[in-house]
Design a protein around this motif. Sequence first.
Motif, PDB file in Angstrom:
ATOM      1  N   SER A 118      -5.110   0.724  -4.140  1.00 11.51           N
ATOM      2  CA  SER A 118      -3.677   0.665  -4.110  1.00 11.51           C
ATOM      3  C   SER A 118      -2.976  -0.724  -3.783  1.00 11.51           C
ATOM      4  CB  SER A 118      -3.032   1.950  -3.234  1.00 11.51           C
ATOM      5  OG  SER A 118      -3.176   1.477  -1.996  1.00 11.51           O
ATOM      6  N   TRP A 119      -2.059  -0.695  -4.416  1.00  9.07           N
ATOM      7  CA  TRP A 119      -1.378  -2.076  -4.005  1.00  9.07           C
ATOM      8  C   TRP A 119      -0.308  -1.895  -2.893  1.00  9.07           C
ATOM      9  CZ3 TRP A 119      -2.288  -6.752  -6.746  1.00  9.07           C
ATOM     10  CH2 TRP A 119      -2.915  -6.534  -7.777  1.00  9.07           C
ATOM     11  N   ASP A 120      -0.189  -3.045  -2.173  1.00 10.80           N
ATOM     12  CA  ASP A 120       0.643  -3.040  -0.972  1.00 10.80           C
ATOM     13  C   ASP A 120       1.849  -4.513  -1.549  1.00 10.80           C
ATOM     14  OD1 ASP A 120       0.643  -4.001   2.666  1.00 10.80           O
ATOM     15  OD2 ASP A 120       2.101  -3.715   1.277  1.00 10.80           O
ATOM     16  N   TRP A 121       2.565  -3.824  -2.396  1.00 12.07           N
ATOM     17  CA  TRP A 121       3.552  -4.816  -3.075  1.00 12.07           C
ATOM     18  C   TRP A 121       4.393  -5.612  -2.113  1.00 12.07           C
ATOM     19  CZ3 TRP A 121       2.032  -6.351  -7.389  1.00 12.07           C
ATOM     20  CH2 TRP A 121       1.291  -5.407  -8.249  1.00 12.07           C
ATOM     21  N   PRO A 122       4.732  -4.936  -0.968  1.00  9.57           N
ATOM     22  CA  PRO A 122       5.685  -5.801  -0.045  1.00  9.57           C
ATOM     23  C   PRO A 122       4.861  -6.939   0.610  1.00  9.57           C
ATOM     24  CG  PRO A 122       6.138  -3.552   0.503  1.00  9.57           C
ATOM     25  CD  PRO A 122       4.869  -3.603  -0.431  1.00  9.57           C
ATOM     26  N   SER A 123       3.399  -6.708   1.038  1.00  8.01           N
ATOM     27  CA  SER A 123       2.545  -7.986   1.533  1.00  8.01           C
ATOM     28  C   SER A 123       2.400  -8.837   0.329  1.00  8.01           C
ATOM     29  CB  SER A 123       1.244  -7.351   1.770  1.00  8.01           C
ATOM     30  OG  SER A 123       1.596  -6.313   2.997  1.00  8.01           O
ATOM     31  N   ILE A 124       2.157  -8.346  -0.911  1.00  8.74           N
ATOM     32  CA  ILE A 124       2.082  -9.336  -2.100  1.00  8.74           C
ATOM     33  C   ILE A 124       3.129 -10.112  -2.238  1.00  8.74           C
ATOM     34  CG2 ILE A 124       1.905  -9.414  -4.632  1.00  8.74           C
ATOM     35  CD1 ILE A 124      -0.687  -8.608  -3.424  1.00  8.74           C
ATOM     36  N   ASP A 125       4.533  -9.482  -1.980  1.00  8.78           N
ATOM     37  CA  ASP A 125       5.571 -10.253  -2.196  1.00  8.78           C
ATOM     38  C   ASP A 125       5.746 -11.563  -1.156  1.00  8.78           C
ATOM     39  OD1 ASP A 125       7.842  -7.537  -3.248  1.00  8.78           O
ATOM     40  OD2 ASP A 125       6.456  -8.902  -4.333  1.00  8.78           O
ATOM     41  N   VAL A 126       5.215 -10.938   0.071  1.00  9.87           N
ATOM     42  CA  VAL A 126       5.153 -12.205   1.212  1.00  9.87           C
ATOM     43  C   VAL A 126       4.581 -13.202   0.719  1.00  9.87           C
ATOM     44  CG1 VAL A 126       4.373 -12.566   3.547  1.00  9.87           C
ATOM     45  CG2 VAL A 126       5.767 -10.518   3.023  1.00  9.87           C
ATOM     46  N   HIS A 127       3.362 -12.949   0.186  1.00  7.63           N
ATOM     47  CA  HIS A 127       2.590 -14.058  -0.271  1.00  7.63           C
ATOM     48  C   HIS A 127       2.920 -15.041  -1.200  1.00  7.63           C
ATOM     49  CE1 HIS A 127      -0.605 -11.953   2.250  1.00  7.63           C
ATOM     50  NE2 HIS A 127      -1.402 -13.286   2.053  1.00  7.63           N
TER      51      HIS A 127
END
Lengths: 156, 202
Positions: free
Chosen positions: A104-113
């Motif tokens: 499962s994706w953790d989109w908020p963490s991806i966005d931070v990156h």
Amino acid sequence: MFRVPNNLAGITQNGGILLSEALANANQVMKDMRKPCLRTIDRLLLEIGQRFGPQARRGDEDFQVLYELSARIIDVSAPVADLQIDRAAFSLCELVDRCAAQSSWDWPSIDVHLDALQLLRHAGAQLGGAERKKIFDGLDRVTERLPAAGAAPDGA
Amino acid sequence: MFEPPKIKTPVRINLERLTVMLIDDNPQALDILAQVVAGFGVRQIIKCENAEMAMQVVRKHPLDFVITDDQMAGTDGCQFVEWLRREAGPPNAFIPVIIVTGHSRLGQVKRARDCGAHFLVAKPITPKVLLDRIFWISKDEREFIETATYAGPDRRFKREGPPPGTKGRRAEDRGTVVGEATTPNLSQDQINDMLKPSKVTI
């Protein structure tokens, strides 16, 4: 156990070039490759943004695709090592691995990156040590929220 | 991560006669590496965009040194090194290999250690780090090992014997019990003579 010949054994014994010259030559290569590598990184960031950014229709994306795009940033980061964009890309690879392990994706963490990658690309050279530390500490914090992906078995 | 022992950095380096093969499926990364290695003075550089191409080169050309990316589609760097050690035959089977890797999972690091490479180096590679590793390999005196499960340089960088309380598995491992002295102790003068610095002419 047995001994084998070492073809590199004589490299410091006769002739050749000064060490300082060897390093100067190699560092010049890094300078010459800087612009082409930045162009490649820009293309990769654009693709990552279009496919995985907040404006994209995100859902069931392939983890391996983002992993490989991020890995390719690391591949060409040597000439722009001062920006430390490779460190953010490394962290993104790690995050994607952890997401994949959980399927499962953790989109908020991806966005931070993704934000960190853009910041380092465009302002990395101007950032001070304290600012950089904040960025990387932040990336570590969001990544560490997910459990580490299991290591592959030895010999796999 | 293991840091190789510091060695005295020489003033000159001669890589002109070496034949070096580079393997990376990212053409730009391959190009960067080739230019850096050329800057060090290497004249014979063979670039391969995948491990299969590299295997064909190994079958036809004597080589001195290989630097390979690990994560490649198809046969990866570790698999290439395992093939090199087992199938290539001398002399190429014994040549030094550095594996370079971007993001590595723990399992990959273990694989790189156990596939028979001399070193695993993290990307991005800086010229100084690469040159340091080349120097280190030039001084490497480790023996080669071939067993059913491993083929490559001895993975032990130190010879500290077996862990305390255990018997060594290797024929040359010594026991942990020193035992009684069988010869007279050295005199203080003899000890002093062993420690006296002597002039060396280079």
